[in-house]
Motif scaffolding. Structure first.
Motif, short mmCIF file in Angstrom:
data_model
loop_
_atom_site.label_atom_id
_atom_site.label_comp_id
_atom_site.label_asym_id
_atom_site.label_seq_id
_atom_site.Cartn_x
_atom_site.Cartn_y
_atom_site.Cartn_z
N UNK A 170 0.83 -1.20 0.00
CA UNK A 170 0.00 0.00 0.00
C UNK A 170 0.87 1.26 0.00
N UNK A 171 2.00 1.21 0.70
CA UNK A 171 2.92 2.36 0.70
C UNK A 171 3.56 2.52 -0.67
N UNK A 172 3.98 1.41 -1.28
CA UNK A 172 4.60 1.46 -2.60
C UNK A 172 3.65 2.06 -3.63
N UNK A 177 1.28 6.05 -7.43
CA UNK A 177 0.17 6.87 -7.89
C UNK A 177 0.51 8.35 -7.89
N UNK A 178 1.13 8.81 -6.82
CA UNK A 178 1.51 10.22 -6.72
C UNK A 178 2.53 10.57 -7.80
N UNK A 244 -8.41 1.45 -6.79
CA UNK A 244 -8.65 0.49 -5.71
C UNK A 244 -7.51 0.51 -4.70
N UNK A 245 -6.27 0.45 -5.20
CA UNK A 245 -5.12 0.40 -4.31
C UNK A 245 -4.97 1.69 -3.51
N UNK A 267 -5.60 9.66 -4.44
CA UNK A 267 -6.77 8.78 -4.38
C UNK A 267 -7.99 9.45 -5.01
N UNK A 268 -8.19 10.73 -4.73
CA UNK A 268 -9.31 11.46 -5.30
C UNK A 268 -9.20 11.55 -6.82
#
Length: 294
Positions: A170-172, A177-178, A244-245, A267-268
């Protein structure tokens, strides 16, 4: 040779199962989706009629499911009861940390062993046997799982106890994503400043902005011929999966009271992308939304 039940033969699971077969392991597969079963059978994976049939007699059970609820439901409803005592369950889905710990507790209570081992590397990594595995579980269970993971992956890291493989994943993926959004924004900005894509790539890929999101998953056609941008953003790793992630990351952020503004914003952004054209496109296709919104 190890007798392996492999449940979940989608875009990731099928090539992983095939690599185990090529390495000489005895694999029986199962999937609830007829199309996945047909593709796996055509590729040479022996298919069981039901999940319990695949699990019966297996030494190791590998699951690759869409979400944590599917994992827990399958464990509770049939898989744990069908497995021989002491079977090692390797859970390769990307699920919430607390769901991974619940699955571990259920397996242990039923007399089995369990590690969470989510993967990174996408379909190409699954096909080439170069996935990264982040593993949570005991030293003993990690040692048992390792030879199989080494067939399917190139880098395997024991992250700690139950659930900590999912914590690392989840951290990776929050970082990924960022960074993918940042790279896409930079290319759109470069376009509007008059920079050629190749020129910007040549600078950033060898400078302090270098990251996987540009050197492997470059969001514009040309500089990286194997990136999804050169095949109309066909995934790869779909925007819906990144959404999802990042939802799992948000759940972890809120559960731990972590100040993570970039993670929340990513996420948004990906939730909006996945709700539109991004559901079936590679997550690097976020660049199209950034262009349209600018």
């Amino acid at each position: 040779m190890t007798r392996v039940a492999f449940l979940g033969l989608g875009h990731m699971g099928l090539p992983m199962a095939l690599n185990l077969i090529k390495a000489g392991h005895e694999v029986r597969g199962f999937d609830v989706m007829p199309a996945a079963v047909d593709a796996a059978s055509a590729a040479g994976v022996p298919i069981a009629q039901f999940g319990v049939d695949a699990v019966a007699g297996a030494e190791v059970v590998i699951t690759m499911f869409p979400a944590g609820r599917h994992v827990i439901s399958a464990y509770q409803d049939e898989l744990l009861g069908a497995a021989d005592p002491g079977t090692l369950f390797i859970e390769c889905s990307t699920i919430a940390v607390d769901e991974a710990r619940t699955a571990h507790a259920l397996a242990v209570e039923a007399g089995h062993r369990n590690v969470d081992a989510p993967v990174s590397g996408g379909v190409v990594g699954a096909e080439n046997g170069t996935l990264a595995f982040m593993v949570g579980g005991s030293d003993e269970d990690f040692a048992t799982a390792l030879p199989l993971l080494e067939v399917m992956g190139k880098r395997i890291v024991h992250c700690g106890g139950p659930g900590l493989g999912q914590a690392a994943k989840v951290c990776n993926n929050m970082i990924l994503g960022v960074s993918q959004i940042a790279v896409a924004e930079a290319f759109v900005l470069g376009e509007r400043l008059g920079l050629e894509h190749q020129a910007l790539f040549d600078v950033v890929s060898q400078a302090s902005g270098q990251c996987w999101a540009i050197t492997t998953n470059c969001p514009v056609p040309g500089p990286v011929p194997t990136s999804p941008a050169n095949r109309d953003y066909r995934p790869g790793f779909a925007g819906a999966l990144m959404a999802k992630d990042l939802g799992l990351a948000l759940q972890a952020i809120e559960g731990t009271g972590t100040e993570a503004r970039m993670g929340r914003l990513a996420q948004e952004i990906y939730a909006e992308f996945a709700a539109g054209a991004g559901a079936g496109r590679d997550f690097s296709g976020i660049i199209t939304d950034i262009r349209d919104a600018s």
